[in-house]
Design a protein around this motif. Structure first.
Motif, PDB file in Angstrom:
ATOM      1  N   SER A 141       9.815  -5.035  -3.809  1.00 44.77           N
ATOM      2  CA  SER A 141      10.012  -3.589  -3.655  1.00 44.77           C
ATOM      3  C   SER A 141       8.749  -2.806  -3.960  1.00 44.77           C
ATOM      4  O   SER A 141       8.550  -1.706  -3.434  1.00 44.77           O
ATOM      5  N   ASP A 142       7.891  -3.341  -4.825  1.00 45.00           N
ATOM      6  CA  ASP A 142       6.661  -2.627  -5.173  1.00 45.00           C
ATOM      7  C   ASP A 142       5.771  -2.410  -3.954  1.00 45.00           C
ATOM      8  O   ASP A 142       4.985  -1.458  -3.924  1.00 45.00           O
ATOM      9  N   TRP A 183       6.445  -1.391  -1.013  1.00 41.61           N
ATOM     10  CA  TRP A 183       6.685  -0.110  -0.332  1.00 41.61           C
ATOM     11  C   TRP A 183       6.904   1.035  -1.324  1.00 41.61           C
ATOM     12  O   TRP A 183       6.652   2.189  -1.014  1.00 41.61           O
ATOM     13  N   ALA A 184       7.363   0.712  -2.540  1.00 41.69           N
ATOM     14  CA  ALA A 184       7.663   1.775  -3.495  1.00 41.69           C
ATOM     15  C   ALA A 184       6.402   2.365  -4.116  1.00 41.69           C
ATOM     16  O   ALA A 184       6.325   3.582  -4.324  1.00 41.69           O
ATOM     17  N   TRP A 197      15.453   4.486  -9.652  1.00 46.05           N
ATOM     18  CA  TRP A 197      14.520   5.608  -9.470  1.00 46.05           C
ATOM     19  C   TRP A 197      13.383   5.530 -10.482  1.00 46.05           C
ATOM     20  O   TRP A 197      12.212   5.700 -10.136  1.00 46.05           O
ATOM     21  N   TYR A 221      10.855   2.474  -9.659  1.00 47.30           N
ATOM     22  CA  TYR A 221      10.090   2.387  -8.417  1.00 47.30           C
ATOM     23  C   TYR A 221       9.622   3.720  -7.846  1.00 47.30           C
ATOM     24  O   TYR A 221       8.597   3.760  -7.161  1.00 47.30           O
ATOM     25  N   LEU A 222      10.358   4.812  -8.080  1.00 46.63           N
ATOM     26  CA  LEU A 222      10.087   6.019  -7.289  1.00 46.63           C
ATOM     27  C   LEU A 222       9.728   7.260  -8.107  1.00 46.63           C
ATOM     28  O   LEU A 222       9.229   8.223  -7.531  1.00 46.63           O
TER      29      LEU A 222
END
Length: 758
Positions: free
Chosen positions: A428-429, A431-432, A482, A485-486
């Motif tokens: 996930s990292d 794209w995150a 959240w 990652y975001l």
């Protein structure tokens, strides 16, 4: 029975079949000779090995006496082919193929680190050659007699024939050549050079060995290099690309032996984490790791279709200079684990203070000189959170009101029947992290172009926007997706938490040997002194933490652990930043954005001389202001891209991380003027709208500009020293590179001090 090459392994060895060998890129051996049958017994331990050993003994009893002598040393088949698709694996397969097709059948020397199964590679060459129907026997060089009687017969010449005579046209594998007795080396050299050998004592005529020779060694053997076909076997740490294929191959083989009907899948996240580990004992260590993972996963839930990431245990890097606070003060651990403390702070205080602050921002005066909430946000929160990063890392995220309301929303939704989805699997990292960096850049641009420092309702909009992201993230995915990652603020917190002198880790040995519930990671009911929890909010096992980025010090793992494995320790600053670290792909982009914040806030000193420059970024036509703000923010990124044309990307990334203490110091110096000049006026500013005359009599404090300038200089100097030390650690392989990076740090510190000057 064939001997185990690299030392005992606590589980049965694998044997390859036709399908797996073909998948690995090497054809399975065709062993039709009856003499090879007894050696098919695996050298491992356990019931399977015992049955194979009994079967081998029974078969050996029916063989001629000469072959019964060879049976204990015979290699019946290969264990596996060469797994992997990297250039190292392809080159190794090609070297094996060429050696197998060598018409002269010359001697072969395989050199490599421990645990690389070099004896198996020798077997691949033998069983892939025209002599595949002949015997292959293996001798441990460390166990050979100094006079060579194991190979060349007794010194008297009486009794049984020499083993080399009995072997005939078969192949001889001398394992651990570097441990062969020194007195035997000349005889082996002559055997490799000409194939001739003489019985011990030299009493008989020279004889000719008709077979082929294989040697393996962990150290270079220059005297044999000139006589043999040399094959260097690369270690696993340089073949990280192959690791996923190795693990999945091993899981397929092991799961069958352990009774799994369907081999479980291996998550990509587990492969990525293991790729950062060096595997000192190479394939042997990897086999043990796979075996332990399958056994532990089967204890947790036999019907698993995908192995949890946290059943793969590696030996942690030796941590030096650690001081365990909870061992020093055990009562501190009990106090910090208290759910009452955390629930009271989070849901009884922080959540409602956040509501009051936002109401204050909307309903109160809109400028910082008359609104206490704006004063709290810009004069208190920003300088203090930057100041605390080297001390307590990402602790702020434990009390973050954004995610407190995200958790409240998630709990309410669960009670209504809504079930958040599991986190998306994979890396996930990848794209995150870019999204996180872009989000932080957007916030910085909004802050400067909309003058958030002096506009209360817009500052509240920023807080509510981040809270909305936390709420939506909590409704969509489980736990704190959240935050991990975001969240733009969380990304900055995680980055600077690497500088912290405080870390929370678990003892991998205790976790792998004693724990089967993973309550610290997944959550679960109370167990012994372990409390009932929902598991780590960031979905990380404390024993697998490589740095502080994904630890918010919420102590959930310490609450859940019944084995007291979790430790809270003091350590040297920036201990996470090492040459062998594996940071997320997009994290360097966030470092450049944070550096760009300094350029953006002081844009007029850098770009104000241009003809089209606006008078201010806070007033006037939007497009020119936005263009110049973006240009100022992008200055560090542009310099980094230009440097990539000259320097290697790996060295540039290390230099960027080495400059992290300096970037932190410059950001702190950039926020110190507001904090030191206005934080002491919180009481008068807060009560001025209600009672101006009475508020003027309230105590206030304001630092002298010279004091502020001095504190800025101390901060920048501290960051420069930290950067110099860290660059030396990250670039230690090249003094020239460190010298250039150190000079760059000095220039950036001087330029940064000029920019943030009061």
């Amino acid at each position: 029975m064939a001997l185990n090459r690299e030392g005992p392994v606590p589980e049965p060895q694998l044997s390859t079949n036709a399908a797996d060998a073909a998948r690995d890129g090497v054809a399975p051996p065709e062993v039709n000779s009856p003499a090879a049958t007894p050696a098919e017994a695996n050298p491992g331990e356990g019931p399977d090995a015992d049955e194979a050993r009994d079967a081998g003994s029974s078969a050996a009893s029916a063989l001629p006496e000469a072959f019964r002598r060879l049976a204990p040393h015979a290699v019946g088949r290969t264990r596996r082919g060469v797994v992997g698709s990297s250039r190292y694996a392809r080159n190794l397969r090609e070297a094996i193929r060429r050696a197998a097709e060598d018409p002269a059948a010359g001697p072969v020397l395989l050199v490599g680190e421990p645990g690389l199964e070099k004896d198996n590679l020798a077997a691949l060459i033998h069983f892939g050659s025209p002599a595949r129907h002949q015997l292959l026997v293996r001798f441990d060089g460390a166990l050979l007699d100094a006079d060579g009687s194991d190979l060349f017969g007794s010194a008297s010449g009486a009794g049984e024939d020499a083993l080399l005579d009995t072997l005939g046209a078969g192949s001889l594998l001398i394992d651990k050549l570097d441990q062969v007795p020194v007195a035997l080396v000349p005889a082996l050299l002559e055997l490799a050079r000409s194939g001739r050998w003489t019985p011990p004592g030299g009493t008989g005529p020279a004889r000719q060995f008709q077979g082929r020779l294989f040697f393996t060694s962990e150290a270079a053997q220059p005297s044999f290099d000139r006589l043999c076909t040399l094959i260097r076997v690369p270690p696993l740490r340089v073949r990280r690309q192959d690791l996923g294929e190795w693990i999945r191959y091993g899981v397929r083989q092991r799961s069958r032996k352990l009774g799994w009907e369907q081999p479980p899948e291996v998550p990509e996240a587990a492969v990525k984490r293991l790729q950062s580990y060096d595997f000192p004992n190479n394939i042997r260590e990897l086999e043990v790791l796979i075996y332990r993972a399958l056994q532990q996963a089967r204890q947790v839930r036999p019907e698993l279709r995908e192995l949890p990431e946290d059943v793969f245990w590696t030996t942690p890097r030796q941590q030096r200079l650690r001081f365990d606070l909870w061992r020093w003060k055990p009562q501190l651990r009990d106090w910090m684990r208290s759910p009452r403390l955390w629930n009271g702070l989070l849901f009884g205080l922080v959540s409602w203070v956040f509501v009051l602050v936002n109401l204050w921002l909307w309903l109160g005066p809109q400028d910082r000189a008359h609104n206490g909430a704006l004063n709290l946000f810009w004069a208190w929160w920003w300088p203090l959170i930057l100041f605390t990063y080297p001390l307590v890392g990402r602790l702020w995220c434990s009390f973050c009101p954004f995610m407190v309301w995200g958790e409240i929303t998630q709990r309410l939704a669960r009670r209504l029947g809504w079930q958040p989805a599991a986190w998306p699997r994979g890396n996930s990292d990848a794209w995150a992290s870019p999204i996180l960096a872009a989000g932080f850049a957007a916030i910085l641009l909004w802050e400067e172009t909309a003058d958030l420092l002096n506009t209360a309702w817009l500052s509240s909009c920023l807080l509510l926007l981040i809270t909305a992201g936390a709420v939506l993230g909590s409704l969509r995915f489980e736990k704190r997706f959240w935050c991990r990652y975001l969240c733009p603020v969380g990304g900055m917190n995680g980055l600077f938490a690497k500088l912290s002198i405080l870390e929370l880790r678990a003892q991998a040995g205790t976790c792998s040997g004693s724990c089967t519930t993973y309550a610290c990671f997944k959550g679960g009911p109370a167990d012994g002194e372990g409390l009932a929890t929902a598991g780590c909010p960031l979905g990380t096992h404390p024993a697998h933490l490589a740095d502080n980025r994904n630890c918010v010090l919420c102590l959930t793992c310490a609450q859940a652990c019944p084995h007291r494995s979790v430790q809270l320790s003091l350590r040297p600053p920036a201990a996470d930043l090492q040459r062998d670290m594996a940071p997320p792909v997009g994290e360097p982009g966030l470092i450049l954005v944070l550096a760009g914040d300094i350029c953006l806030h002081h844009w007029s000193k850098l770009l104000g001389w241009l003809p089209l420059a606006p008078a201010s970024l806070g007033a006037g036509p939007l497009l020119p202001r936005l263009a110049f703000a973006t240009l100022a923010l992008a200055i560090p990124s542009a310099l980094f891209l230009l440097a990539r044309l000259v320097f290697s990307s790996v060295r540039l990334r290390r230099t960027l991380y080495g400059l992290l203490p300096l970037i932190w110091a410059l950001l702190l110096a950039r926020h110190l003027p507001v904090g030191m000049a206005e934080a002491g006026s919180l009481l008068p500013v807060s009560f001025a709208p209600l009672a101006p005359g009475w508020a003027a009599a309230l105590p206030a404090w304001r630092a002298d500009p010279h004091v502020i300038a001095f504190c800025q200089s101390v901060a920048v100097l501290t960051g420069l020293v930290g950067a110099m030390v860290l660059l030396r650690r990250l670039l230690q392989s090249s003094r020239l590179a460190w010298g250039g990076a150190a000079l760059l740090a000095v220039l950036l510190a001087a330029a940064g001090r000029w920019l943030v000057a009061v």
